[in-house]
Design a protein around this motif. Structure first.
Motif, PDB file in Angstrom:
ATOM      1  N   GLU A   1       0.824  -1.195   0.000  1.00  0.00           N
ATOM      2  CA  GLU A   1       0.000   0.000   0.000  1.00  0.00           C
ATOM      3  C   GLU A   1       0.864   1.253   0.000  1.00  0.00           C
ATOM      4  O   GLU A   1       0.580   2.229  -0.694  1.00  0.00           O
ATOM      5  CB  GLU A   1      -0.923   0.006   1.219  1.00  0.00           C
ATOM      6  CG  GLU A   1      -1.833   1.224   1.301  1.00  0.00           C
ATOM      7  CD  GLU A   1      -2.808   1.312   0.139  1.00  0.00           C
ATOM      8  OE1 GLU A   1      -3.260   2.433  -0.172  1.00  0.00           O
ATOM      9  OE2 GLU A   1      -3.118   0.266  -0.467  1.00  0.00           O
ATOM     10  N   GLN A   2       1.979   1.200   0.774  1.00  0.00           N
ATOM     11  CA  GLN A   2       2.913   2.323   0.785  1.00  0.00           C
ATOM     12  C   GLN A   2       3.525   2.520  -0.599  1.00  0.00           C
ATOM     13  O   GLN A   2       3.657   3.638  -1.098  1.00  0.00           O
ATOM     14  CB  GLN A   2       4.019   2.057   1.819  1.00  0.00           C
ATOM     15  CG  GLN A   2       5.017   3.188   1.989  1.00  0.00           C
ATOM     16  CD  GLN A   2       4.440   4.329   2.800  1.00  0.00           C
ATOM     17  OE1 GLN A   2       3.386   4.192   3.395  1.00  0.00           O
ATOM     18  NE2 GLN A   2       5.124   5.444   2.794  1.00  0.00           N
ATOM     19  N   PHE A   3       3.872   1.416  -1.243  1.00  0.00           N
ATOM     20  CA  PHE A   3       4.442   1.474  -2.588  1.00  0.00           C
ATOM     21  C   PHE A   3       3.447   2.096  -3.564  1.00  0.00           C
ATOM     22  O   PHE A   3       3.803   2.960  -4.379  1.00  0.00           O
ATOM     23  CB  PHE A   3       4.821   0.068  -3.049  1.00  0.00           C
ATOM     24  CG  PHE A   3       5.095  -0.046  -4.516  1.00  0.00           C
ATOM     25  CD1 PHE A   3       6.247   0.488  -5.069  1.00  0.00           C
ATOM     26  CD2 PHE A   3       4.196  -0.677  -5.361  1.00  0.00           C
ATOM     27  CE1 PHE A   3       6.500   0.392  -6.420  1.00  0.00           C
ATOM     28  CE2 PHE A   3       4.439  -0.779  -6.716  1.00  0.00           C
ATOM     29  CZ  PHE A   3       5.589  -0.252  -7.236  1.00  0.00           C
ATOM     30  N   ILE A   4       2.184   1.679  -3.470  1.00  0.00           N
ATOM     31  CA  ILE A   4       1.147   2.217  -4.351  1.00  0.00           C
ATOM     32  C   ILE A   4       1.024   3.729  -4.165  1.00  0.00           C
ATOM     33  O   ILE A   4       0.959   4.491  -5.134  1.00  0.00           O
ATOM     34  CB  ILE A   4      -0.208   1.539  -4.065  1.00  0.00           C
ATOM     35  CG1 ILE A   4      -0.127   0.044  -4.373  1.00  0.00           C
ATOM     36  CG2 ILE A   4      -1.312   2.194  -4.886  1.00  0.00           C
ATOM     37  CD1 ILE A   4       0.169  -0.292  -5.794  1.00  0.00           C
ATOM     38  N   ASN A   5       1.016   4.160  -2.913  1.00  0.00           N
ATOM     39  CA  ASN A   5       0.900   5.593  -2.636  1.00  0.00           C
ATOM     40  C   ASN A   5       2.054   6.366  -3.258  1.00  0.00           C
ATOM     41  O   ASN A   5       1.870   7.434  -3.856  1.00  0.00           O
ATOM     42  CB  ASN A   5       0.875   5.843  -1.123  1.00  0.00           C
ATOM     43  CG  ASN A   5      -0.435   5.411  -0.493  1.00  0.00           C
ATOM     44  OD1 ASN A   5      -1.455   5.342  -1.165  1.00  0.00           O
ATOM     45  ND2 ASN A   5      -0.410   5.114   0.787  1.00  0.00           N
ATOM     46  N   GLU A   6       3.261   5.836  -3.126  1.00  0.00           N
ATOM     47  CA  GLU A   6       4.433   6.538  -3.640  1.00  0.00           C
ATOM     48  C   GLU A   6       4.415   6.598  -5.165  1.00  0.00           C
ATOM     49  O   GLU A   6       4.769   7.619  -5.766  1.00  0.00           O
ATOM     50  CB  GLU A   6       5.700   5.854  -3.140  1.00  0.00           C
ATOM     51  CG  GLU A   6       5.894   5.989  -1.635  1.00  0.00           C
ATOM     52  CD  GLU A   6       7.167   5.322  -1.164  1.00  0.00           C
ATOM     53  OE1 GLU A   6       8.192   5.449  -1.848  1.00  0.00           O
ATOM     54  OE2 GLU A   6       7.137   4.682  -0.109  1.00  0.00           O
ATOM     55  N   VAL A   7       4.011   5.482  -5.795  1.00  0.00           N
ATOM     56  CA  VAL A   7       3.930   5.485  -7.258  1.00  0.00           C
ATOM     57  C   VAL A   7       2.938   6.540  -7.718  1.00  0.00           C
ATOM     58  O   VAL A   7       3.197   7.310  -8.649  1.00  0.00           O
ATOM     59  CB  VAL A   7       3.520   4.095  -7.788  1.00  0.00           C
ATOM     60  CG1 VAL A   7       3.209   4.163  -9.279  1.00  0.00           C
ATOM     61  CG2 VAL A   7       4.620   3.080  -7.541  1.00  0.00           C
ATOM     62  N   LEU A   8       1.793   6.600  -7.051  1.00  0.00           N
ATOM     63  CA  LEU A   8       0.777   7.572  -7.428  1.00  0.00           C
ATOM     64  C   LEU A   8       1.254   9.000  -7.203  1.00  0.00           C
ATOM     65  O   LEU A   8       1.058   9.878  -8.046  1.00  0.00           O
ATOM     66  CB  LEU A   8      -0.514   7.317  -6.637  1.00  0.00           C
ATOM     67  CG  LEU A   8      -1.291   6.066  -7.056  1.00  0.00           C
ATOM     68  CD1 LEU A   8      -2.424   5.806  -6.080  1.00  0.00           C
ATOM     69  CD2 LEU A   8      -1.834   6.212  -8.464  1.00  0.00           C
ATOM     70  N   VAL A   9       1.893   9.244  -6.070  1.00  0.00           N
ATOM     71  CA  VAL A   9       2.372  10.593  -5.780  1.00  0.00           C
ATOM     72  C   VAL A   9       3.413  11.026  -6.797  1.00  0.00           C
ATOM     73  O   VAL A   9       3.338  12.108  -7.385  1.00  0.00           O
ATOM     74  CB  VAL A   9       2.939  10.673  -4.347  1.00  0.00           C
ATOM     75  CG1 VAL A   9       3.685  11.991  -4.149  1.00  0.00           C
ATOM     76  CG2 VAL A   9       1.818  10.553  -3.327  1.00  0.00           C
ATOM     77  N   LEU A  10       4.402  10.149  -7.049  1.00  0.00           N
ATOM     78  CA  LEU A  10       5.468  10.519  -7.977  1.00  0.00           C
ATOM     79  C   LEU A  10       4.955  10.639  -9.403  1.00  0.00           C
ATOM     80  O   LEU A  10       5.483  11.423 -10.194  1.00  0.00           O
ATOM     81  CB  LEU A  10       6.602   9.498  -7.913  1.00  0.00           C
ATOM     82  CG  LEU A  10       7.510   9.640  -6.695  1.00  0.00           C
ATOM     83  CD1 LEU A  10       8.581   8.565  -6.709  1.00  0.00           C
ATOM     84  CD2 LEU A  10       8.148  11.008  -6.660  1.00  0.00           C
ATOM     85  N   SER A  11       3.929   9.861  -9.736  1.00  0.00           N
ATOM     86  CA  SER A  11       3.374   9.970 -11.084  1.00  0.00           C
ATOM     87  C   SER A  11       2.687  11.320 -11.287  1.00  0.00           C
ATOM     88  O   SER A  11       2.480  11.749 -12.412  1.00  0.00           O
ATOM     89  CB  SER A  11       2.377   8.838 -11.338  1.00  0.00           C
ATOM     90  OG  SER A  11       1.202   9.022 -10.570  1.00  0.00           O
ATOM     91  N   GLN A  12       2.333  11.974 -10.188  1.00  0.00           N
ATOM     92  CA  GLN A  12       1.657  13.261 -10.276  1.00  0.00           C
ATOM     93  C   GLN A  12       2.588  14.440  -9.982  1.00  0.00           C
ATOM     94  O   GLN A  12       2.175  15.590 -10.083  1.00  0.00           O
ATOM     95  CB  GLN A  12       0.477  13.288  -9.297  1.00  0.00           C
ATOM     96  CG  GLN A  12      -0.595  12.260  -9.635  1.00  0.00           C
ATOM     97  CD  GLN A  12      -1.675  12.178  -8.585  1.00  0.00           C
ATOM     98  OE1 GLN A  12      -1.860  13.106  -7.817  1.00  0.00           O
ATOM     99  NE2 GLN A  12      -2.384  11.070  -8.546  1.00  0.00           N
ATOM    100  N   VAL A  13       3.831  14.123  -9.586  1.00  0.00           N
ATOM    101  CA  VAL A  13       4.786  15.204  -9.336  1.00  0.00           C
ATOM    102  C   VAL A  13       5.129  15.871 -10.657  1.00  0.00           C
ATOM    103  O   VAL A  13       5.580  15.221 -11.604  1.00  0.00           O
ATOM    104  CB  VAL A  13       6.068  14.663  -8.665  1.00  0.00           C
ATOM    105  CG1 VAL A  13       7.160  15.722  -8.682  1.00  0.00           C
ATOM    106  CG2 VAL A  13       5.769  14.242  -7.229  1.00  0.00           C
TER     107      VAL A  13
END
Length: 475
Positions: free
Chosen positions: A185-197
């Motif tokens: 879940e942490q990995f998913i959050n980070e992927v989503l955040v970085l994909s929107q950076v």
């Protein structure tokens, strides 16, 4: 009478003619035929290996001679081949089903379903994600089966390959070594955040592949190598003027300020180092490798976690307390800033003991007024940049303060570096002691800053641990 010879008016006057011996003009057997005499006539038979009616004999083709054998062998081979085809098709189909099940299993274990749901949810928001979920086949083809000749970098978290997508877009594909499935879940959050950076100085995350045992991450490809390569290669370092170095520092600081203050939730990079700062053809900085990064929950200012980072860049306070916060990135950035000023590696066991840790050696040298002895030879020192260097040195000292609370925030660091690039004397506000304005030149009064370094000295062993975690604390 045909076939006979003699006087028909005499008893036994007509005698059979042996046409096989007495070959008259009406002899019809072929040259190679076997002639057999009969009463009043003869027959022609083609010999073995020949075919025909005797009057015409043709030599048989060797394949025709053994056509029956070949027919049997061919029929047998055909049956065997058919069996092999059927078995091979069945085995291939079985392997495909098995591979498909494995891909689905990995996709689910790597959080693919959750990621798809989150992406669908994001589609209707104001922060639409541009991340793409690639198939394993796409990335295998892009890297030529992950050919070792495509490797462009390796680190503690995985290997980076240069890849070519079907639209000829060049990408960097990171294949991680391990993943902690308890932190999906942490990995998913980070992927989503970085994909929107959306920051010009962050290497853009284009997508990921979750069909393999460990996730594959796809980034934009930066062509000019790492800051470390440029600093520690004599030829390349000669192209890095002081202004370029300070611009790289300002751009990197701007990224960290953005991650700490503008991203939601905030992101701690946790592995800032010159190897993780890429340069494009115009020497624009691109911060990369968020493999150790952590998201900070909105209700927390620090995280209790196992120490992770790179030898020479680790925050001593984080190393001692296991408490990770934004000031840990500040310390690591301070080491990078010193690297930019000195051209020296953050840690080098080939140097004398007192010089192995660049951070400690820098602090000690400045305290003794020996800064010019360790400045990179490619930095031209003169009166026009003396004030600029003095301010940057003091900023680096503040970043390297052993006490996190006494370090500036990355927002403050970025503002000061940006102001310096604009030739504004924003650092003058922090000049609290007149001795800070003394000359840097050796032989004159030595540069000293108004800090008590007895409080800032660090144990030589305090940054000699490099602890790694399974894959996503980040990527």
């Amino acid at each position: 009478m045909q076939g006979y010879d003699g006087n028909p008016y005499l008893k036994d006057g007509c005698q059979d003619i042996d046409e096989c011996i007495d070959r008259k003009s009406d002899y019809r057997c072929a040259k190679d035929a076997i002639c057999q005499n009969t009463e009043g006539s003869y027959t022609c038979i083609c010999p073995p290996d020949f075919s025909g009616n005797g009057t015409v004999c043709n030599r048989d083709n060797p394949q025709r001679i053994t056509q029956n054998i070949y027919f049997v062998l061919g029929a047998t081979a055909g049956v065997a081949f058919a069996i092999i085809i059927v078995f091979g098709w069945s085995y291939t189909a079985f392997q495909r089903r098995k591979m498909s099940k494995m891909k689905k299993k990995f996709f689910q274990e790597n959080g693919g379903l959750v990621l798809q749901q989150r992406l669908t949810r994001e589609e209707g928001s104001s922060h639409n994600s541009t991340i793409k979920i690639f198939t394993a086949e796409e990335l295998e083809k892009a890297t030529n089966g992950f050919d070792k000749d495509r490797v462009v970098g390796q680190g503690g978290f995985g290997t980076v390959y240069k890849g070519y997508l079907k639209d000829n877009c060049i990408v960097a594909i990171k294949k991680s070594k391990v993943i902690d499935r308890n932190q999906i879940e942490q990995f998913i959050n980070e992927v989503l955040v970085l994909s929107q950076v959306n920051h010009r100085n962050v290497v853009k995350l284009l997508g990921c592949c979750l069909e393999t045992e460990v996730p594959l991450l796809v980034y934009e490809f930066i062509s000019n190598g790492t800051l470390s390569e440029h600093l520690h290669d004599k030829l390349k370092a000669s192209n890095l003027s002081l202004d370029i170095r300070l611009r790289v520092a300002a751009e990197t600081a701007g990224v960290l300020s953005y991650l700490h203050s503008a991203a939601y939730p905030p992101i701690i990079h946790r592995d800032i180092k010159s190897v993780n700062i890429l340069l494009d053809k115009t020497y624009t900085a691109k911060v990369s490798d968020f493999g150790a990064s952590r998201l900070v929950p909105a209700d927390q200012t620090e995280l209790s976690t196992l120490v992770q980072g790179t030898l020479g860049y680790l925050d001593p306070e984080y190393l001692q307390t296991n408490q990770l916060n934004e000031k840990s990135d500040v310390y690591s950035f301070g080491v990078v800033l010193v690297e930019l000023l000195t051209g020296r590696k953050a840690l080098c066991f080939e140097r004398p003991a007192e010089e192995r840790s660049l951070a400690q050696y820098f602090v000690s040298s400045v305290e003794k007024g020996l800064l010019l002895d360790i400045l990179d030879d490619n930095i031209v020192y003169d009166k026009t940049n003396e004030e600029k260097l003095k301010n940057v040195v003091k900023l680096a000292q503040r970043c390297l303060n052993v006490k996190g609370d006494e370090r500036p925030t990355m927002k403050e660091v970025a503002a000061e570096l940006e102001a310096g690039l604009r030739l504004k004397c924003s650092w003058a506000e922090t000049d609290r002691h007149s001795e800070e304005k003394e000359s840097l030149l050796p032989g004159t009064q030595r540069l000293r800053f108004g800090y008590e370094y007895s409080e800032h000295s660090t144990d030589a062993d305090s940054i000699t641990s490099h602890v790694t975690l399974p894959f996503p604390g980040g990527r």
